[in-house]
Each structure stands twice: as structure tokens, then as C-alpha cells.
Design an enzyme around this catalytic site. Sequence first.
Site, mmCIF file in Angstrom:
data_model
loop_
_atom_site.group_PDB
_atom_site.id
_atom_site.type_symbol
_atom_site.label_atom_id
_atom_site.label_comp_id
_atom_site.label_asym_id
_atom_site.label_seq_id
_atom_site.Cartn_x
_atom_site.Cartn_y
_atom_site.Cartn_z
ATOM 1 N N ASP A 122 31.535 48.837 -1.484
ATOM 2 C CA ASP A 122 31.978 47.672 -3.007
ATOM 3 C C ASP A 122 31.558 46.268 -1.541
ATOM 4 O O ASP A 122 32.611 45.552 -1.101
ATOM 5 C CB ASP A 122 33.023 47.945 -3.401
ATOM 6 C CG ASP A 122 33.464 46.839 -3.942
ATOM 7 O OD1 ASP A 122 32.517 46.002 -4.304
ATOM 8 O OD2 ASP A 122 34.205 46.904 -5.336
ATOM 9 N N ARG A 158 27.692 36.690 -14.311
ATOM 10 C CA ARG A 158 28.866 37.579 -13.820
ATOM 11 C C ARG A 158 28.118 38.981 -14.616
ATOM 12 O O ARG A 158 27.565 39.175 -15.416
ATOM 13 C CB ARG A 158 30.301 37.341 -15.127
ATOM 14 C CG ARG A 158 30.505 36.429 -14.870
ATOM 15 C CD ARG A 158 32.431 36.403 -15.843
ATOM 16 N NE ARG A 158 32.696 36.457 -14.265
ATOM 17 C CZ ARG A 158 33.560 36.150 -13.850
ATOM 18 N NH1 ARG A 158 33.557 34.936 -14.119
ATOM 19 N NH2 ARG A 158 34.748 36.912 -12.749
ATOM 20 N N LYS A 183 29.599 36.681 -7.245
ATOM 21 C CA LYS A 183 30.561 36.009 -6.255
ATOM 22 C C LYS A 183 29.388 35.093 -5.223
ATOM 23 O O LYS A 183 28.558 34.588 -5.350
ATOM 24 C CB LYS A 183 30.901 37.084 -5.114
ATOM 25 C CG LYS A 183 32.062 37.436 -6.309
ATOM 26 C CD LYS A 183 32.931 38.511 -5.843
ATOM 27 C CE LYS A 183 34.065 38.779 -6.523
ATOM 28 N NZ LYS A 183 33.784 40.319 -7.508
ATOM 29 N N GLU A 230 19.604 50.679 -25.191
ATOM 30 C CA GLU A 230 19.961 51.983 -24.648
ATOM 31 C C GLU A 230 19.182 52.350 -23.911
ATOM 32 O O GLU A 230 18.272 52.883 -24.415
ATOM 33 C CB GLU A 230 21.037 52.366 -25.387
ATOM 34 C CG GLU A 230 22.276 52.399 -25.830
ATOM 35 C CD GLU A 230 22.183 51.393 -27.150
ATOM 36 O OE1 GLU A 230 21.173 50.966 -27.409
ATOM 37 O OE2 GLU A 230 23.109 50.688 -27.789
ATOM 38 N N THR A 234 29.512 43.203 -7.536
ATOM 39 C CA THR A 234 29.164 42.172 -8.428
ATOM 40 C C THR A 234 27.738 41.192 -8.487
ATOM 41 O O THR A 234 28.114 41.732 -6.784
ATOM 42 C CB THR A 234 30.441 41.491 -8.965
ATOM 43 O OG1 THR A 234 30.877 41.305 -7.482
ATOM 44 C CG2 THR A 234 31.278 42.187 -9.168
ATOM 45 N N TYR A 264 19.207 44.903 -28.651
ATOM 46 C CA TYR A 264 20.168 46.513 -27.879
ATOM 47 C C TYR A 264 19.056 47.237 -27.365
ATOM 48 O O TYR A 264 17.720 47.241 -27.940
ATOM 49 C CB TYR A 264 20.419 47.358 -29.400
ATOM 50 C CG TYR A 264 21.683 47.744 -29.712
ATOM 51 C CD1 TYR A 264 22.620 47.226 -28.210
ATOM 52 C CD2 TYR A 264 22.324 46.969 -30.547
ATOM 53 C CE1 TYR A 264 24.304 47.443 -27.987
ATOM 54 C CE2 TYR A 264 23.954 46.671 -30.501
ATOM 55 C CZ TYR A 264 24.546 47.218 -29.521
ATOM 56 O OH TYR A 264 25.692 46.953 -29.168
HETATM 57 N N1 DSN Z 1 38.886 39.251 -8.741
HETATM 58 C C1 DSN Z 1 38.079 39.267 -7.654
HETATM 59 C C2 DSN Z 1 37.952 38.649 -7.137
HETATM 60 O O1 DSN Z 1 38.858 37.944 -6.691
HETATM 61 O O2 DSN Z 1 38.021 39.104 -5.830
HETATM 62 C C3 DSN Z 1 37.660 40.736 -7.683
HETATM 63 O O3 DSN Z 1 37.828 41.849 -8.528
#
Ligand code: DSN
Length: 415
Positions: free
Chosen positions: A197, A232, A226, A53, A223, A51
Site C-alpha cells: 500500500d 481523491r 497524496k 459500469e 491513493t 454511468y
Molecule cells: N487519512 C490518510 C492519512 O492521512 O494518512 C490515510 O488514509
Amino acid sequence: MTNLQQIDPAVFDALAGESKRQMEGIELIPSENYVSAAVLEAAGSIFTNKYSEGYPGKRYYGGQKYTDIVETLAIERAKQLFGAEHANVQPYSGSPGNTAVYFALLNYGDTVMGLKLDHGGHITHGLPISFSGKSYKFIPYEVDAKTLRLDYDKVRAMALEHKPKMIVAGYTAYPPEIDWKKFREICDEVGAIAFADISHTAGLIAGKALHNPVPYFDVVMTTTHKTLRGPRGAIIMCKKQYAAAIDKAVFPGLQGGPHENVIAAKAVAFHEALQPEFQDYAKQIIVNAKALATELKDQYGFSLVSGGTETHLILADLANKNIPGKEAQAVLDEVGITLNKNTVPFDTRSPFDPSGIRFGTPAVTTRGFKEAEMKLIAKWMNDVISNPKDEATLKRVKAEVTETCLKFPVPGIKV
Ligand code: DSN
């Protein structure tokens, strides 16, 4: 994984099945990728036990010598990768990341502009049933009905009319590149916070294959799993003036203990993305996407939203192929080609059974697929979509898909 096999064979068997699926299939979901073995090791490490924080140097619990090291590495590498003034690497994923940005910089009820979901936006960009749409007054902008691309003059006119406090740019189903400078100009003209984003394209931006909004924008969320090919999770980058508000919104505003195992894996992924070969990877993703799009369009008559792609992502409207997106997804799944059904702009069908399919090249490019394999994929997609009920075609394509995939190893999966 002998421990897992002995202690929990049910989970082990599912994992073994998923490994085989990932090995033998062609992954075209544009938001998915294969992380390196090093990223997997960090994500599955004993940092999960801790942990922490707070932030490096200012934590609430003891024992933070090593969590501080990995979190600081992740922060500094993220800043270097994108040229950011400040980075917060704690958001659990994209939706909590966007929520933190709104929570930090807006008051409930403030006016925000975001792209409509079925035009390529995201749930958290103001869908009325989501937290974002319920908490803020989102004014949805759209793509142009003819070109299916953003019309920046229309976005500007809407911004002048509605005077939003924030404009959100960056999408989940928009194949062209985004003109960040235009958005910055519009935001400056109306006094709006510029928020990007870049979850889908972060790896392409880090790899210098697309323009980077970080120098122009006030806040950028991405994120990490990707095109960026990390674990993730998510990060938020911003100008110094917003740093305190962003940090406070993430913790203690929204989250408790950060997931330091995932933060360690983010640090590893950023290290990998800083290497020169990542730039080759990013460029090849787009080369592959363009090759796949061209083949589908010119050889097989597919109708592609916005005419093709300038990124990693392709959106096809299957109306001229007489097969809905849901059925296309299901039958392609049967032969080992994974993509997702998707609405197309101005879709007349429902989101559960829309007209389109969305697919892209980040994962196959990680495996080493090049233009020659894109031609094969286009052919297989066309074979299946044109003959969805022909068992012989499905059997043949599945065998060809498996045979090709086994020649291209997946990082992190041992055969
Ligand atoms: N689930 C993601 C995507 O496939 O684009 C977006 O959050």
C-alpha cells in the site's frame, strides 16, 4: 464560480473561506497536497454525469465513447508511470482499494500480516474494529522498540511462524524508506502474496526519488491524492495473473459505477507525473522533509521517531516538550500551520490525545517552498509549541506565516 455564488451562497462562502485558508496557511498534513488547475477542471467536469459500469470496451450502458477514452488513458499512464503489468483505476479511495485487494485474493479468515496502526500502519491493515480486522486473521507486526524502525528479521520470524497468505507493507506514519526486496524475499520464503500500500509515497516512487515495489510485488494499491498530487481516489496495480480477480473484485464485487470525472482527473495527474519536472518535485519533497527534520532536531531539540526521515513524512514525539499532540495541533492550527496529532510507537496516551504530531512536505513543496522556508517553519513550530499560551507569540507567528504564504501561490486558487 458565479453560478455557485448565485445558486448556493452558503456553499460558495464555505468554499471561499477554504480557499483563503489554503492560501494563507502552511499545509503540513503529509497526506495532503494541492492539485493543478487541470486536475481540478477534469474532476469538476461533466464526466460526473455519466454511468459506466464495466471496463473500457465492455460496459453495461451505452454512450461510452469518451469514458472509454479517459479510462484507457488513465490505465495506460498508470502502467507506464509505475511499470505495472495491469492497472485498475476505478477504486473510489484507499480503503475501498485495499478492501478490493483482500476480497480478490483472500478468503474470509485467512491469515495476513500488517503493521500495527499505532506503529504506522493503516485502519485497513487489520485494525480489529475495521472490516479488515473482522474479516481476516491479521497478525500485527511492530517496529523495533529501540530504533522505531522495522526489524526485517523479526518480520521474517513472524512470517515463518504464522505462514500468512498475504503480507501488507506500506504505511501511513513511518518516516524511513521501506526495503521492498526484503519483503519480497520473506513472502517468497513463506509463500505469501506480497501486497504494498504505497498511498503515502506513490508520488515519490513515480518521481524516482524512492524505490519502486511494483516490479517485486504481486499487488500494489495507492491513493492518487497524496504525494502523487491527483484527485481523491485510488488505483490497484498487479501482475497479470491477478488482473482478472482484481477487476472482478472492484466491479461488480464491491463498487457500482466508476466516477469517470475522477478517473479523467487521475489520467491528467498521471500525465503530469510522467513529466521530467515531477522528478524534481519528488526529490525536493524529501530534501525539504530532511531539512525540516534536521532543523527541528538539531536547533530545537525535537525528538523524531526513527531519528528523522527518508521520505516526505516526519513523526515527532512531544513528550520532551511537555505538550500533548492534540494541544500542539490545535495551537498550530491557530497560527495557520496545519498538521495532525498522531500516536507514536508504544504510545502510552490515547489515539484521541496522543503523544505525537505527524507532518510532511508534499503540499508546501508544490507551492515552491525550499530549504530556507523549512528553517522558518521549524522556528515557527518551536515558537508555538514552546509558548502555546502566549498570545503575542501566536499573533506574531500567524502574521509571519500569512505573509510568507502569500508569496507562494497555490495551484488552482485564484487570489
Ligand atoms: N487519512 C490518510 C492519512 O492521512 O494518512 C490515510 O488514509
